[in-house]
Design a protein around this motif. Sequence first.
Motif, PDB file in Angstrom:
ATOM      1  N   VAL A 233       0.979  -1.009   0.252  1.00 19.64           N
ATOM      2  CA  VAL A 233       0.116  -0.119  -0.128  1.00 19.64           C
ATOM      3  C   VAL A 233       0.832   1.154  -0.072  1.00 19.64           C
ATOM      4  N   PHE A 234       0.792   2.196  -1.003  1.00 23.87           N
ATOM      5  CA  PHE A 234       1.500   3.547  -1.042  1.00 23.87           C
ATOM      6  C   PHE A 234       0.829   4.241   0.303  1.00 23.87           C
ATOM      7  N   VAL A 235       1.867   4.819   1.052  1.00 28.47           N
ATOM      8  CA  VAL A 235       1.623   5.363   2.054  1.00 28.47           C
ATOM      9  C   VAL A 235       2.632   6.973   2.154  1.00 28.47           C
ATOM     10  N   SER A 236       1.976   7.830   2.025  1.00 25.87           N
ATOM     11  CA  SER A 236       2.549   9.138   1.927  1.00 25.87           C
ATOM     12  C   SER A 236       3.756   9.306   2.923  1.00 25.87           C
ATOM     13  N   LEU A 237       4.714   9.964   2.822  1.00 25.84           N
ATOM     14  CA  LEU A 237       5.979  10.212   3.852  1.00 25.84           C
ATOM     15  C   LEU A 237       5.304  11.195   4.616  1.00 25.84           C
TER      16      LEU A 237
ATOM     17  N   ASN B  46      -7.907   6.768  -2.314  1.00 29.45           N
ATOM     18  CA  ASN B  46      -8.967   6.365  -1.706  1.00 29.45           C
ATOM     19  C   ASN B  46      -9.585   4.778  -1.764  1.00 29.45           C
ATOM     20  N   ASN B  47      -9.045   4.160  -2.982  1.00 29.36           N
ATOM     21  CA  ASN B  47      -9.387   2.959  -3.191  1.00 29.36           C
ATOM     22  C   ASN B  47      -8.329   1.707  -2.649  1.00 29.36           C
ATOM     23  N   TRP B  48      -7.307   2.103  -1.872  1.00 24.09           N
ATOM     24  CA  TRP B  48      -6.545   1.252  -1.460  1.00 24.09           C
ATOM     25  C   TRP B  48      -6.730  -0.133  -0.936  1.00 24.09           C
ATOM     26  N   SER B  49      -8.007  -0.101  -0.190  1.00 30.83           N
ATOM     27  CA  SER B  49      -8.401  -1.292   0.363  1.00 30.83           C
ATOM     28  C   SER B  49      -9.026  -2.231  -0.594  1.00 30.83           C
ATOM     29  N   THR B  50      -9.283  -1.712  -1.766  1.00 30.56           N
ATOM     30  CA  THR B  50      -9.890  -2.814  -2.793  1.00 30.56           C
ATOM     31  C   THR B  50      -9.095  -3.066  -4.007  1.00 30.56           C
ATOM     32  N   ALA B  51      -8.090  -2.160  -4.232  1.00 32.25           N
ATOM     33  CA  ALA B  51      -7.513  -1.971  -5.528  1.00 32.25           C
ATOM     34  C   ALA B  51      -6.686  -3.237  -5.633  1.00 32.25           C
ATOM     35  N   VAL B  52      -6.799  -3.909  -7.072  1.00 33.09           N
ATOM     36  CA  VAL B  52      -6.025  -5.125  -7.491  1.00 33.09           C
ATOM     37  C   VAL B  52      -4.768  -4.875  -7.863  1.00 33.09           C
TER      38      VAL B  52
END
Length: 175
Positions: free
Chosen positions: A16-20, A28-34
Amino acid sequence: ARALALGLHDRGFPPVFVSLGTKRPRHNNWSTAVQTRETIERQFNRPANVGIRTGDIHEDGSCLIAVDNDREEPQLVGCVESAIGQAVPVKRGKKGCTFIFRLTEQIGTHKIYWNRDGKRTAAIDVLCRGAQTVVPPSIHPDTMQPYLWIAGTPLEQMRYDELPLLSPTVIDEIR
């Protein structure tokens, strides 16, 4: 961050991309993105922290879970270690520690409370469905120091199916 994210993906852990400067996912769709190698390369094209998504159901029916103890209480750490009963990857951020393993089935993300001195306080976050946790060597936003692996094999050195597999009763035992 890109190399770490791609390596985690290749080992079965959804990055998961997390900003510094944060511990929260950017999209927004991090929890469902393929995730694919291409999307990861695109997302991680700049400096970032890296998280792993928990709760995704894998082909074998198992899912990744993180048990996050943010309190500096040896009793709580001992309780979690005793319930898990085997070596698992453990990371540390600002304080406490997070244990990472697999469950035989998906459960909801929730808190476990601790009653002490007549007060009920949140003691442990159980991160499963719809959650994520930041992994080393990402930078903690408060301390500006890297998260560290403090026990077990770091995730980037193992495959998803090599993580210990436990039943959800481990959470009942911790509670």
